[in-house]
Every structure is written in structure tokens, then in C-alpha cells.
Design a protein around this motif. Structure first.
Motif, PDB file in Angstrom:
ATOM      1  N   ILE A  36      37.784  77.762  35.784  1.00 42.41           N
ATOM      2  CA  ILE A  36      37.849  76.303  35.750  1.00 42.41           C
ATOM      3  C   ILE A  36      36.459  75.709  35.517  1.00 42.41           C
ATOM      4  O   ILE A  36      36.272  74.814  34.683  1.00 42.41           O
ATOM      5  CB  ILE A  36      38.451  75.757  37.063  1.00 42.41           C
ATOM      6  N   ALA A  37      35.484  76.219  36.260  1.00 42.08           N
ATOM      7  CA  ALA A  37      34.124  75.680  36.179  1.00 42.08           C
ATOM      8  C   ALA A  37      33.500  75.909  34.807  1.00 42.08           C
ATOM      9  O   ALA A  37      32.821  75.028  34.274  1.00 42.08           O
ATOM     10  CB  ALA A  37      33.250  76.303  37.264  1.00 42.08           C
ATOM     11  N   MET A  38      33.729  77.086  34.232  1.00 44.24           N
ATOM     12  CA  MET A  38      33.144  77.358  32.920  1.00 44.24           C
ATOM     13  C   MET A  38      33.789  76.497  31.835  1.00 44.24           C
ATOM     14  O   MET A  38      33.126  76.075  30.887  1.00 44.24           O
ATOM     15  CB  MET A  38      33.261  78.836  32.582  1.00 44.24           C
ATOM     16  N   ALA A  39      35.080  76.234  31.970  1.00 45.33           N
ATOM     17  CA  ALA A  39      35.749  75.341  31.018  1.00 45.33           C
ATOM     18  C   ALA A  39      35.167  73.933  31.124  1.00 45.33           C
ATOM     19  O   ALA A  39      34.948  73.260  30.105  1.00 45.33           O
ATOM     20  CB  ALA A  39      37.253  75.329  31.287  1.00 45.33           C
ATOM     21  N   GLU A  40      34.897  73.483  32.339  1.00 47.99           N
ATOM     22  CA  GLU A  40      34.292  72.172  32.543  1.00 47.99           C
ATOM     23  C   GLU A  40      32.877  72.140  31.967  1.00 47.99           C
ATOM     24  O   GLU A  40      32.462  71.146  31.366  1.00 47.99           O
ATOM     25  CB  GLU A  40      34.261  71.835  34.035  1.00 47.99           C
ATOM     26  N   TRP A  41      32.130  73.231  32.169  1.00 50.78           N
ATOM     27  CA  TRP A  41      30.768  73.290  31.631  1.00 50.78           C
ATOM     28  C   TRP A  41      30.784  73.158  30.114  1.00 50.78           C
ATOM     29  O   TRP A  41      30.011  72.406  29.527  1.00 50.78           O
ATOM     30  CB  TRP A  41      30.097  74.597  32.041  1.00 50.78           C
ATOM     31  N   GLU A  42      31.663  73.902  29.461  1.00 45.26           N
ATOM     32  CA  GLU A  42      31.738  73.866  27.997  1.00 45.26           C
ATOM     33  C   GLU A  42      32.110  72.471  27.491  1.00 45.26           C
ATOM     34  O   GLU A  42      31.599  72.013  26.470  1.00 45.26           O
ATOM     35  CB  GLU A  42      32.750  74.893  27.508  1.00 45.26           C
ATOM     36  N   LYS A  43      32.982  71.810  28.215  1.00 45.10           N
ATOM     37  CA  LYS A  43      33.404  70.467  27.830  1.00 45.10           C
ATOM     38  C   LYS A  43      32.258  69.467  27.959  1.00 45.10           C
ATOM     39  O   LYS A  43      32.078  68.596  27.092  1.00 45.10           O
ATOM     40  CB  LYS A  43      34.582  70.027  28.701  1.00 45.10           C
ATOM     41  N   ASN A  44      31.479  69.606  29.031  1.00 49.62           N
ATOM     42  CA  ASN A  44      30.424  68.634  29.317  1.00 49.62           C
ATOM     43  C   ASN A  44      29.076  68.984  28.688  1.00 49.62           C
ATOM     44  O   ASN A  44      28.171  68.157  28.670  1.00 49.62           O
ATOM     45  CB  ASN A  44      30.246  68.493  30.836  1.00 49.62           C
ATOM     46  N   ASN A  45      28.950  70.216  28.182  1.00 48.77           N
ATOM     47  CA  ASN A  45      27.674  70.657  27.601  1.00 48.77           C
ATOM     48  C   ASN A  45      27.921  71.356  26.263  1.00 48.77           C
ATOM     49  O   ASN A  45      27.642  72.559  26.120  1.00 48.77           O
ATOM     50  CB  ASN A  45      26.955  71.604  28.569  1.00 48.77           C
ATOM     51  N   PRO A  46      28.428  70.635  25.282  1.00 47.42           N
ATOM     52  CA  PRO A  46      28.787  71.260  23.997  1.00 47.42           C
ATOM     53  C   PRO A  46      27.606  71.841  23.239  1.00 47.42           C
ATOM     54  O   PRO A  46      27.790  72.666  22.338  1.00 47.42           O
ATOM     55  CB  PRO A  46      29.427  70.105  23.215  1.00 47.42           C
ATOM     56  N   SER A  47      26.393  71.450  23.573  1.00 49.68           N
ATOM     57  CA  SER A  47      25.220  71.955  22.854  1.00 49.68           C
ATOM     58  C   SER A  47      24.749  73.314  23.373  1.00 49.68           C
ATOM     59  O   SER A  47      23.849  73.920  22.791  1.00 49.68           O
ATOM     60  CB  SER A  47      24.069  70.947  22.958  1.00 49.68           C
ATOM     61  N   VAL A  48      25.351  73.778  24.482  1.00 51.82           N
ATOM     62  CA  VAL A  48      24.968  75.072  25.051  1.00 51.82           C
ATOM     63  C   VAL A  48      26.091  76.076  24.795  1.00 51.82           C
ATOM     64  O   VAL A  48      27.132  76.017  25.435  1.00 51.82           O
ATOM     65  CB  VAL A  48      24.700  74.967  26.574  1.00 51.82           C
TER      66      VAL A  48
END
Length: 219
Positions: free
Chosen positions: A164-176
Motif C-alpha cells: 500500500i505504502a509503495m503504491a502511495e509513494w509512486e502516486k505522490n512521487n512520479p519523478s522517482v
């Protein structure tokens, strides 16, 4: 500093973060940043009684990871020296959300946001994931005394929290960019070809440079 490679390897307990980070550091001649684990005086008690010792445990990890990142920023990244870390400080929120009571978590998040406001953002995250059976096997194999009492249910919940957390990270940090590696099918410790496969993918990211915005890949 923005063009200096800073890679973090993440995933649940026992998935192989440190082993992969060491291999990357050796192959690319990066500085290796290892998280403080066994030095945490509360961790053994935490695995025995999570509710009682969670706040102390999480605060120790947060303060020490903050200090480590502060040091590598000054001594390596600002001097254009590449770094690979076997954790991302974002993991603190994953663990804290699972283990802390709401009142504690709310206070913890405020402290986390203050401490990490000017921390370096990795250029690439490698996310390792694996089944519960694989995690338990690897934890048993490394034989850390403090991990002897880990509850399999806690470990399973943690794996789900990571997804869940990694999916949220990808959504909120598309440049990484995030590279996802399946620990059930990849044995980069005992299979050299698996490690070479990972290095080839890293080479592609390095060649495209810091400004590329790549699609998450799954091996």
C-alpha cells in the motif's frame, strides 16, 4: 547533489535489502549506508510486546535514521559521491502506522515531517517483496536473536502495508522511479545471473539520467 546517484533499497523484514545494497555498493563503488537495527535497545522487547514498546522503538529508529541521512548528505551527496542505502526513511511511517496508537502516531508524524523536511530524496527506489514463507526462511537463516520472536502475522501485515505504502509513494512521487523485484523468483545472493539482471536494469536507469521519468518495472 541533484545529479549524484542516491539509491534506496526497501521492503519488509528479511527480504534481502542489506544483501542487495552491499552488492550494488561493491559493483558500482557507491558508499553503503546501512540502517541501525540491532543497536536499537528496544527492538527485542518490541518483538515480544509490540503495544508496550512500539513508540520507543519507532522514535529510536527515526532519530538515528535522521542523523545518518544528515551525515551522508554532508559527507557524500554534497561532495558528489554516490550512495546506496538499505532503507528509505519513508519506512518509518509504514511501521509507525501499523504499531502506534492514533494519538502516538499523530505526534510521531509531526516529528517525522519536521526532521525530514530537508532530507535528500533518492533518485531511484528498489522495492523488494516476497511471500511470507520466503521472509520467514530468510529471517531464520540469518539467525538474529532479536528477531527470534517475530510474529508471522505481524510480518504478513507488514508486507501488505508495504504494498500500500509503495503504491502511495509512486502516486505522490512520479519523478522517482521504482524498480520492483520479486524475492520469490530472484535469488541475487546465491544466483549470480539474477544479480547481473538487476545490474543491467540499474545501468539503464543511470544511462537515462536523473531527469528521466520512467514507468515502474516488474521483474
Amino acid at each position: 547533489m541533484m545529479n549524484t546517484p542516491f539509491i534506496t533499497v526497501e521492503g519488509p523484514i528479511g527480504v534481502g535489502k542489506t544483501s542487495l545494497s552491499k552488492a550494488i555498493a561493491d559493483h558500482y563503488q557507491f558508499h553503503l549506508l546501512k540502517e541501525i537495527v540491532e543497536e536499537n535497545p528496544f527492538l527485542g522487547k518490541f518483538y515480544t510486546n509490540i503495544e508496550e514498546w512500539s513508540f520507543q522503538t519507532e522514535m529510536f529508529f527515526l532519530c538515528n535514521r535522521y542523523k545518518q541521512l544528515e551525515d551522508i548528505t554532508k559527507n557524500y551527496l554534497q561532495r558528489n559521491k554516490p550512495v546506496v542505502a538499505d532503507y528509505h526513511i519513508y519506512k518509518n511511517l509504514i511501521f509507525a502506522k501499523r504499531t502506534l496508537k492514533k494519538e502516538q502516531y499523530d505526534k510521531y508524524v509531526k516529528i517525522y515531517e519536521i526532521l525530514t523536511a530537508d532530507m535528500p530524496t533518492p533518485r531511484l527506489i528498489i522495492y523488494l517483496h516476497a511471500s511470507l514463507s520466503t521472509l520467514l526462511t530468510r529471517i531464520a537463516a540469518r539467525g538474529r536473536e532479536i528477531e527470534r520472536n517475530i510474529d508471522p502475522d505481524y510480518l504478513l501485515q507488514l508486507s501488505e502495508d508495504y504494498e500500500i505504502a509503495m503504491a502511495e509513494w509512486e502516486k505522490n512521487n512520479p519523478s522517482v522511479p521504482v524498480i520492483r523485484l520479486n524475492g520469490d523468483s530472484l535469488d541475487f545472493v546465491n544466483n549470480k545471473q539474477d544479480l547481473i539482471t538487476i545490474f543491467k536494469q540499474l545501468d539503464q536507469h543511470f544511462q537515462k539520467g536523473a531527469s528521466s521519468n520512467e514507468t515502474t518495472r516488474q521483474i
